[in-house]
Design an enzyme around this catalytic site. Structure first.
Site, PDB file in Angstrom:
ATOM      1  N   LYS A  22       0.755  -1.210   0.036  1.00 12.42           N
ATOM      2  CA  LYS A  22      -0.063   0.140  -0.004  1.00 12.42           C
ATOM      3  C   LYS A  22       0.949   1.141  -0.033  1.00 12.42           C
ATOM      4  O   LYS A  22       0.579   2.112  -0.627  1.00 12.42           O
ATOM      5  CB  LYS A  22      -0.897  -0.230   1.300  1.00 12.42           C
ATOM      6  CG  LYS A  22      -1.863   1.216   1.376  1.00 12.42           C
ATOM      7  CD  LYS A  22      -3.094   0.784   2.294  1.00 12.42           C
ATOM      8  CE  LYS A  22      -2.842   0.774   3.773  1.00 12.42           C
ATOM      9  NZ  LYS A  22      -2.493   2.146   4.140  1.00 12.42           N
ATOM     10  N   ARG A  27       2.899   5.788  -3.174  1.00 16.99           N
ATOM     11  CA  ARG A  27       4.137   6.720  -3.586  1.00 16.99           C
ATOM     12  C   ARG A  27       4.195   6.726  -4.822  1.00 16.99           C
ATOM     13  O   ARG A  27       4.727   7.804  -5.609  1.00 16.99           O
ATOM     14  CB  ARG A  27       5.384   6.325  -2.596  1.00 16.99           C
ATOM     15  CG  ARG A  27       5.197   6.635  -1.190  1.00 16.99           C
ATOM     16  CD  ARG A  27       6.244   6.049  -0.307  1.00 16.99           C
ATOM     17  NE  ARG A  27       6.245   6.556   0.844  1.00 16.99           N
ATOM     18  CZ  ARG A  27       5.410   6.430   1.930  1.00 16.99           C
ATOM     19  NH1 ARG A  27       4.213   5.813   1.686  1.00 16.99           N
ATOM     20  NH2 ARG A  27       5.362   6.816   3.123  1.00 16.99           N
ATOM     21  N   GLY A 109      -4.782   7.929   5.442  1.00 17.66           N
ATOM     22  CA  GLY A 109      -3.886   9.175   6.076  1.00 17.66           C
ATOM     23  C   GLY A 109      -2.610   9.427   5.204  1.00 17.66           C
ATOM     24  O   GLY A 109      -2.139  10.343   5.159  1.00 17.66           O
ATOM     25  N   ARG A 137      -8.177  12.362  12.700  1.00 17.83           N
ATOM     26  CA  ARG A 137      -6.772  12.044  12.973  1.00 17.83           C
ATOM     27  C   ARG A 137      -5.964  13.278  12.865  1.00 17.83           C
ATOM     28  O   ARG A 137      -6.277  14.190  12.180  1.00 17.83           O
ATOM     29  CB  ARG A 137      -6.314  11.017  11.978  1.00 17.83           C
ATOM     30  CG  ARG A 137      -7.100   9.714  12.127  1.00 17.83           C
ATOM     31  CD  ARG A 137      -6.601   8.693  10.840  1.00 17.83           C
ATOM     32  NE  ARG A 137      -5.043   8.148  11.302  1.00 17.83           N
ATOM     33  CZ  ARG A 137      -4.645   7.514  10.551  1.00 17.83           C
ATOM     34  NH1 ARG A 137      -5.080   7.064   9.263  1.00 17.83           N
ATOM     35  NH2 ARG A 137      -3.355   7.246  10.517  1.00 17.83           N
ATOM     36  N   GLN A 184       4.777   9.286   7.049  1.00 14.47           N
ATOM     37  CA  GLN A 184       4.056  10.158   6.554  1.00 14.47           C
ATOM     38  C   GLN A 184       4.138  11.509   6.657  1.00 14.47           C
ATOM     39  O   GLN A 184       4.437  12.399   5.718  1.00 14.47           O
ATOM     40  CB  GLN A 184       2.647  10.123   7.070  1.00 14.47           C
ATOM     41  CG  GLN A 184       1.976   8.599   6.686  1.00 14.47           C
ATOM     42  CD  GLN A 184       0.468   8.483   7.127  1.00 14.47           C
ATOM     43  OE1 GLN A 184       0.046   9.158   7.998  1.00 14.47           O
ATOM     44  NE2 GLN A 184      -0.100   7.208   6.819  1.00 14.47           N
ATOM     45  N   ASP A 335       2.275  -1.036  11.825  1.00 11.58           N
ATOM     46  CA  ASP A 335       1.001  -1.543  11.461  1.00 11.58           C
ATOM     47  C   ASP A 335       0.654  -3.002  11.696  1.00 11.58           C
ATOM     48  O   ASP A 335      -0.303  -3.578  11.578  1.00 11.58           O
ATOM     49  CB  ASP A 335       0.877  -1.392  10.055  1.00 11.58           C
ATOM     50  CG  ASP A 335       0.791   0.001   9.473  1.00 11.58           C
ATOM     51  OD1 ASP A 335       0.449   0.703  10.313  1.00 11.58           O
ATOM     52  OD2 ASP A 335       1.040   0.299   8.362  1.00 11.58           O
ATOM     53  N   LYS A 362      -4.290   5.836  14.804  1.00  9.75           N
ATOM     54  CA  LYS A 362      -4.582   5.312  13.710  1.00  9.75           C
ATOM     55  C   LYS A 362      -5.764   5.276  13.128  1.00  9.75           C
ATOM     56  O   LYS A 362      -6.669   6.018  13.501  1.00  9.75           O
ATOM     57  CB  LYS A 362      -3.935   3.850  13.616  1.00  9.75           C
ATOM     58  CG  LYS A 362      -2.505   3.952  13.993  1.00  9.75           C
ATOM     59  CD  LYS A 362      -1.753   4.626  12.737  1.00  9.75           C
ATOM     60  CE  LYS A 362       0.012   4.530  13.132  1.00  9.75           C
ATOM     61  NZ  LYS A 362       0.675   5.196  12.000  1.00  9.75           N
ATOM     62  N   ARG A 366      -6.166   1.902  18.218  1.00 12.84           N
ATOM     63  CA  ARG A 366      -5.954   0.274  18.070  1.00 12.84           C
ATOM     64  C   ARG A 366      -5.675  -0.589  19.269  1.00 12.84           C
ATOM     65  O   ARG A 366      -5.709  -1.427  19.475  1.00 12.84           O
ATOM     66  CB  ARG A 366      -4.980   0.218  16.991  1.00 12.84           C
ATOM     67  CG  ARG A 366      -5.279   0.236  15.427  1.00 12.84           C
ATOM     68  CD  ARG A 366      -4.151   0.000  14.375  1.00 12.84           C
ATOM     69  NE  ARG A 366      -5.023   0.091  13.142  1.00 12.84           N
ATOM     70  CZ  ARG A 366      -4.290   0.245  11.761  1.00 12.84           C
ATOM     71  NH1 ARG A 366      -3.022   0.627  11.890  1.00 12.84           N
ATOM     72  NH2 ARG A 366      -4.745   0.317  10.948  1.00 12.84           N
ATOM     73  N   ARG A 408      -7.263  -3.341   9.723  1.00 10.75           N
ATOM     74  CA  ARG A 408      -6.142  -3.882  10.464  1.00 10.75           C
ATOM     75  C   ARG A 408      -6.701  -4.835  11.591  1.00 10.75           C
ATOM     76  O   ARG A 408      -6.504  -5.860  12.056  1.00 10.75           O
ATOM     77  CB  ARG A 408      -4.708  -3.405  10.704  1.00 10.75           C
ATOM     78  CG  ARG A 408      -4.056  -3.051   9.341  1.00 10.75           C
ATOM     79  CD  ARG A 408      -2.804  -2.672   9.512  1.00 10.75           C
ATOM     80  NE  ARG A 408      -2.305  -1.891   8.402  1.00 10.75           N
ATOM     81  CZ  ARG A 408      -2.025  -2.152   7.260  1.00 10.75           C
ATOM     82  NH1 ARG A 408      -2.117  -3.383   6.913  1.00 10.75           N
ATOM     83  NH2 ARG A 408      -1.575  -1.263   6.263  1.00 10.75           N
TER      84      ARG A 408
HETATM   85  C1  S3P Z   1       2.555   4.969   6.382  1.00 11.23           C
HETATM   86  C2  S3P Z   1       3.390   5.280   7.496  1.00 11.23           C
HETATM   87  C3  S3P Z   1       2.832   4.844   8.662  1.00 11.23           C
HETATM   88  C4  S3P Z   1       1.741   3.667   8.702  1.00 11.23           C
HETATM   89  C5  S3P Z   1       0.956   3.970   7.442  1.00 11.23           C
HETATM   90  C6  S3P Z   1       1.235   3.943   6.225  1.00 11.23           C
HETATM   91  C7  S3P Z   1       3.338   5.420   5.011  1.00 11.23           C
HETATM   92  O1  S3P Z   1       2.076   5.961   9.478  1.00 11.23           O
HETATM   93  O2  S3P Z   1       1.128   3.613  10.193  1.00 11.23           O
HETATM   94  O3  S3P Z   1      -0.264   2.634   7.573  1.00 11.23           O
HETATM   95  O4  S3P Z   1       2.680   4.699   3.964  1.00 11.23           O
HETATM   96  O5  S3P Z   1       4.054   6.303   5.045  1.00 11.23           O
HETATM   97  P1  S3P Z   1       2.846   6.950  10.200  1.00 11.23           P
HETATM   98  O6  S3P Z   1       4.065   7.471   9.528  1.00 11.23           O
HETATM   99  O7  S3P Z   1       1.869   8.040  10.671  1.00 11.23           O
HETATM  100  O8  S3P Z   1       3.364   6.253  11.540  1.00 11.23           O
END
Ligand code: S3P
Length: 448
Positions: A22, A27, A109, A137, A184, A335, A362, A366, A408
């Site tokens: 994912k 990206r 997110g 969030r 992120q 995750d 999240k 969770r 999840r």
């Molecule tokens: C992700 C980063 C993580 C992860 C999310 C996907 C990403 O979040 O929990 O499912 O693709 O960069 P955080 O960067 O907020 O921890």
């Protein structure tokens, strides 16, 4: 589907190629859209979250052609039929156009946080929103540093939550020490850094997944990495474009994790998980499982489009041992917290997971969700503000449980259900479509 009914499994056998990653799918679409020219993304995850990203870039004027696999994924018997091929006609760093409407990022997110870094540097007006979960969030974690870079952003409730409105403009480089470990946030700032005048320095709190750095560097972006310090050389008004990509997305380790766990805790099981991404910033669960004594072999390690990939061979391990996990390991298994909680119920002793406060923000809380639902299955546990402790080995008992509309949580409870006596009903199970369409069918296919 309003409810999923699952019963105790005899064993799990066979091979599975989990759906495409994912994080990498998001990206690839984003970076190809701001590259100059035609990119190809093979094995793109056709699930709700990355589709939110694809729709967002279409609204920003990017042409994306989709080749949908001719055979419905589930008829392919787990041979990687989940992915599609995309051809993306990138328009360069400054080629996006103002969207005609609000961009809805759905549950994702990653979509909203990464895109906010791109939109802050593009000279037009845009508004981002999401579903009820995403609207709760925290967004200040990206809004605050973007403002430091000169971005013009306003958002609900004192610039903390979606919807957020962005008036893009020329950005200036900044030095930013991240207060949270988050790929992120890091990726958002790297992208904003590409649009800024000068060199942006980002200091990570802990190492988080590095797919952004790997892919953007392969496209010619000027990014230097020195441990937890990243330096991004921005172009400002001088445009040095990103080169287009031709990438194949590996299978998602986070989706593979549910099958790894199932094979370990269901008696007489043996499964081979193929083509799984094993980027070390993602595979903290494997390190933990090693400590728990799990029977896992990593085979056939190779490189696919700049990411390490392997096959994972797992067998039932009836003598798993409890472990203690602290905050240092969290980013690399962020995750996998829900499925790790399920594994802990089948390990001898008390497993303690601390330093996991990020799990509260999240797709659902969770920690709260797993504590409440595992209790319903008969597990003795204690919830802490930053984690949980779980007593094993428990004989799970089937019950009615809630998914909290969190993919999840639903998948973790499905694996617990396979180990539980009697029948388990999961309410609102369709949220698995966020990352793993066809999850229940795949599980059924390998269950004996
Ligand atoms: C992700 C980063 C993580 C992860 C999310 C996907 C990403 O979040 O929990 O499912 O693709 O960069 P955080 O960067 O907020 O921890």
């Amino acid at each position: 589907m309003e409810r999923a009914e699952l019963t105790k499994a005899g064993s799990l056998k066979g091979e599975i190629t989990p759906p495409p990653d994912k994080s990498i799918s998001h990206r690839a679409v984003m970076f190809a859209s701001i590259a100059e020219g035609k990119s190809i993304v093979r094995n793109f995850l056709r699930a709700e979250d990355p589709i939110s990203t694809m729709n967002a870039f279409r609204m920003l004027g990017i042409e994306i052609e989709e080749k949908i696999p001719p055979i419905p994924p589930l008829l392919k018997g787990g041979e990687g039929g989940f992915g599609g091929e995309l051809i993306i006609h990138g328009k360069g760093l400054h080629g996006l156009k103002e969207p005609f409407d609000v961009i809805n990022c759905g549950n994702s997110g990653t979509t909203v946080r990464l895109i906010s870094g791109i939109l802050s540097g593009n000279p037009f007006f845009s508004v981002l929103t999401g579903d009820d979960s995403l609207k709760q969030r925290p967004m200040a974690r990206v809004i605050n540093p973007l403002k430091e870079m000169g971005a013009d952003i306003s958002a609900r409730n004192g610039d903390k939550y979606l919807p957020m409105a962005i008036k893009g403009r020329r950005l200036k480089a900044t030095d930013y020490k991240m207060p949270v470990a988050s790929a992120q946030v890091k990726s958002c700032l790297i992208l904003a850094g590409l649009y800024a005048d000068g060199t942006t320095t980002i200091i990570e709190l802990q190492k988080s997944r590095d797919h952004t750095e790997r892919m953007l560097k392969s496209m010619g972006a000027n990014i230097e990495i020195d441990g937890l310090i990243l330096r991004v050389k921005g172009q400002g008004s001088r445009v040095k474009e990103l080169s287009p990509i031709d990438v194949t997305v590996p299978a998602d380790f986070s989706s593979a994790a549910f099958f790894v766990a199932a094979a370990l805790i269901i008696p007489n099981s043996e499964i081979l998980i193929k083509n799984a991404g094993i980027n070390p910033t993602r595979t903290g669960l494997l390190d933990v499982l090693k400590k728990m004594g799990a029977d896992i072999e990593i085979e056939n390690i190779r490189d696919v489009s700049g990411e390490p990939v392997a096959d994972i061979h797992c067998k039932t391990t009836s003598n798993l041992k409890a472990v203690k996990i602290g905050g240092d390991t969290m980013p690399s298994l962020i995750d996998e917290f829900p499925i790790l909680c399920v594994l802990a119920t089948q390990a001898e002793g008390v497993t303690e997971i601390r330093g996991a406060e990020e799990l509260r923000v999240k797709e659902s809380d969770r920690i709260k969700a797993m504590a409440a639902e595992l209790k319903k299955l008969g597990v003795e546990l204690e919830e802490y503000p930053d984690g949980i402790s779980i007593k094993g080995k428990t004989s799970l008992k089937g019950n009615v449980v809630e998914s909290y509309h969190d993919h999840r949580i639903a998948m973790s409870l499905a694996i617990a259900a396979l180990a539980a006596q009697g029948a388990t009903t999961i309410n609102n199970p369709s949220c698995v479509d966020i990352s793993f369409p066809g999850f229940y069918e795949e599980l059924k296919r390998i269950t004996r």
